[in-house]
Write an enzyme that holds these catalytic residues in place. Structure first.
Site, PDB file in Angstrom:
ATOM      1  CE  LYS A  11       0.360   0.008  -7.989  1.00  0.00           C
ATOM      2  NZ  LYS A  11      -0.060   0.492  -6.683  1.00  0.00           N
ATOM      3  CB  ALA A  96      -6.870   6.051  -8.045  1.00  0.00           C
ATOM      4  CG  LEU A  98      -6.394   1.719  -8.826  1.00  0.00           C
ATOM      5  CD1 LEU A  98      -7.712   2.066  -9.525  1.00  0.00           C
ATOM      6  CD2 LEU A  98      -6.476   0.315  -8.232  1.00  0.00           C
ATOM      7  CG  ASP A 135       4.127   1.109  -8.558  1.00  0.00           C
ATOM      8  OD1 ASP A 135       4.738   0.468  -7.686  1.00  0.00           O
ATOM      9  OD2 ASP A 135       3.110   1.794  -8.335  1.00  0.00           O
TER      10      ASP A 135
END
Ligand code: C5P
Length: 294
Positions: A11, A96, A98, A135
Site C-alpha cells: 500500500k 519501508a 509500504l 493497517d
C-alpha cells in the site's frame, strides 16, 4: 492436503495527517490509502499438525516476529482454523512504509478463510485484522480508502484507475514506532489537504492530486533519515508530477501519468542508491492466483 496461492499487495499513503497523540500509544490520523501492484507471493498448505513459515527473497523473520504467522495463529485461536504451512516469497521492501508485513497478514487471513471454508465474513476478518496492526484491516479490503482513527476506520474511495507510481526506497529501514515518535501533530493545513485529496479522488479529478500530497511524518523522518529528502528531490528532478513519503517511510512515491512517463522517470533515476519500483493501483489488497482442485 490443500493449497492456495495468493499475491499480497503493498500500500501507499497518498496523504497522512497526524491529528493527536492518544493515551494508548497510538496516534489519531486521517490518511488516504491505496493498494498497489508491488506484491509478496504467499502459498498456504494445510491442514498440518503444527505451524510453519518458510521465507525466500528479502530477509524477514520466520518465527512469531512475522505478522503472517501471527495472523494464522490468531485464526486458530479465534475461529478454530487448523494449523497450516506458510511459504512467503518476500519482495516488498521491509520496514519501508509500504505495509508489506501487514499485507502478508491480511492475505493469510483471507487465504485461510477461503482454503478452509471458514466463512468468517469481512467485518469479523477486519476486526481480527486490527488485532494484528493498524493497517491490516485496510489491507484485507484493499483498493482506495480514507482511514481515520488508527487508520482502521475506513471509508472506501474510488480506485485511481489511470495512475502510475514510481517508488524510491532508501536503504534504511524505519520502524513505524520511530516514524511516529517524530511526528508533527495537529497542523490544520494537513487536515485540509487530506479533505481536498479525498474530494478530488471521489469526483474523478485525480489530476489535481500532485500539489495536495502531504505527510505529517515526513519532516520528522527526514530529521534522522536524510535519504528521504534525497529521494524526494531525485523523483521531482526526474519528472514525477507529485511526490510524498508513504506511511512512516522511508519510501517516497512519485506520481506519473501513464507508463511511458513512469519508465522515463525510472531511467532518469539510474545510478541513484534507492530501490526503485514501478507500480499500478490495484482494486483489492490481495488476489488468489491458484489453488488445489481448481
Ligand atoms: O499498529 P501497528 O502495530 O502497525 O503500529 C506500530 C507502531 O506505530 C505503534 O506501536 C505506534 O508506535 C505507531 N503508530 C501510531 N499511530 C498509528 C499507527 C501506528 O503511533 N495510528
Amino acid at each position: 492436503m490443500k493449497w492456495l496461492e495468493i499475491e499480497a499487495y503493498a500500500k501507499v499513503n497518498l496523504g497522512l495527517a497526524v491529528l493527536s497523540r492518544r493515551s494508548d500509544g497510538y496516534h489519531e490520523i486521517d490518511t488516504v490509502l491505496h493498494t498497489i501492484s508491488l506484491s509478496d507471493r504467499i502459498r498456504l498448505e494445510g491442514p498440518m499438525r503444527s505451524w510453519s513459515l518458510e521465507t525466500t527473497g528479502l530477509e524477514v523473520p520466520s518465527d512469531e516476529g512475522n505478522l503472517a504467522l501471527r495472523a494464522g495463529r490468531k485464526l486458530e485461536e479465534l475461529e478454530g482454523c487448523p494449523p497450516f504451512r506458510i511459504r512467503l516469497e518476500k519482495r516488498i521492501p521491509v520496514a519501508a512504509g509500504l505495509g508489506g508485513g501487514s499485507s502478508d497478514a491480511a492475505a493469510v487471513l483471507r487465504g485461510a478463510e477461503e482454503l478452509f471454508g471458514l466463512e468468517v465474513g469481512r467485518r469479523r476478518l477486519e476486526e481480527i485484522a486490527l488485532g494484528l496492526g493498524s493497517d491490516v484491516p485496510f489491507l484485507v479490503r484493499g483498493g482506495a480508502a480514507r482511514g481515520r482513527g488508527r487508520g482502521e476506520r475506513l471509508s472506501d474511495l474510488p480506485v485511481l484507475e489511470g495512475a502510475w507510481l514510481v517508488l524510491a526506497t532508501p536503504r534504511t529501514a524505519v520502524s513505524s514506532a520511530k516514524g511516529y515518535e517524530h511526528a508533527r501533530i495537529g497542523l490544520t493545513r494537513s487536515e485540509r489537504l487530506i479533505r481536498l485529496s479525498c474530494s478530488a479522488i471521489r469526483e474523478g479529478r485525480a489530476g489535481e492530486l500532485p500539489p495536495l500530497l502531504h505527510n505529517d511524518l515526513e519532516a520528522g523522518v527526514v530529521s534522522f533519515c536524510p535519504d528521504v529528502a534525497a529521494a524526494r528531490a531525485a523523483l521531482s528532478e526526474a519528472g514525477a508530477r507529485g511526490v510524498v513519503m508513504s506511511g512512516s517511510g522511508p519510501t517516497v512515491l512519485g506520481l506519473a501519468r501513464g507508463e511511458e512517463e513512469a519508465r522515463g522517470i525510472v531511467s532518469r533515476l539510474k545510478g541513484r542508491d534507492f530501490e526503485i519500483n514501478v507500480a499500478r493501483p490495484t482494486r483489492g489488497g490481495s488476489r488468489i492466483t491458484g489453488r488445489s482442485g481448481a
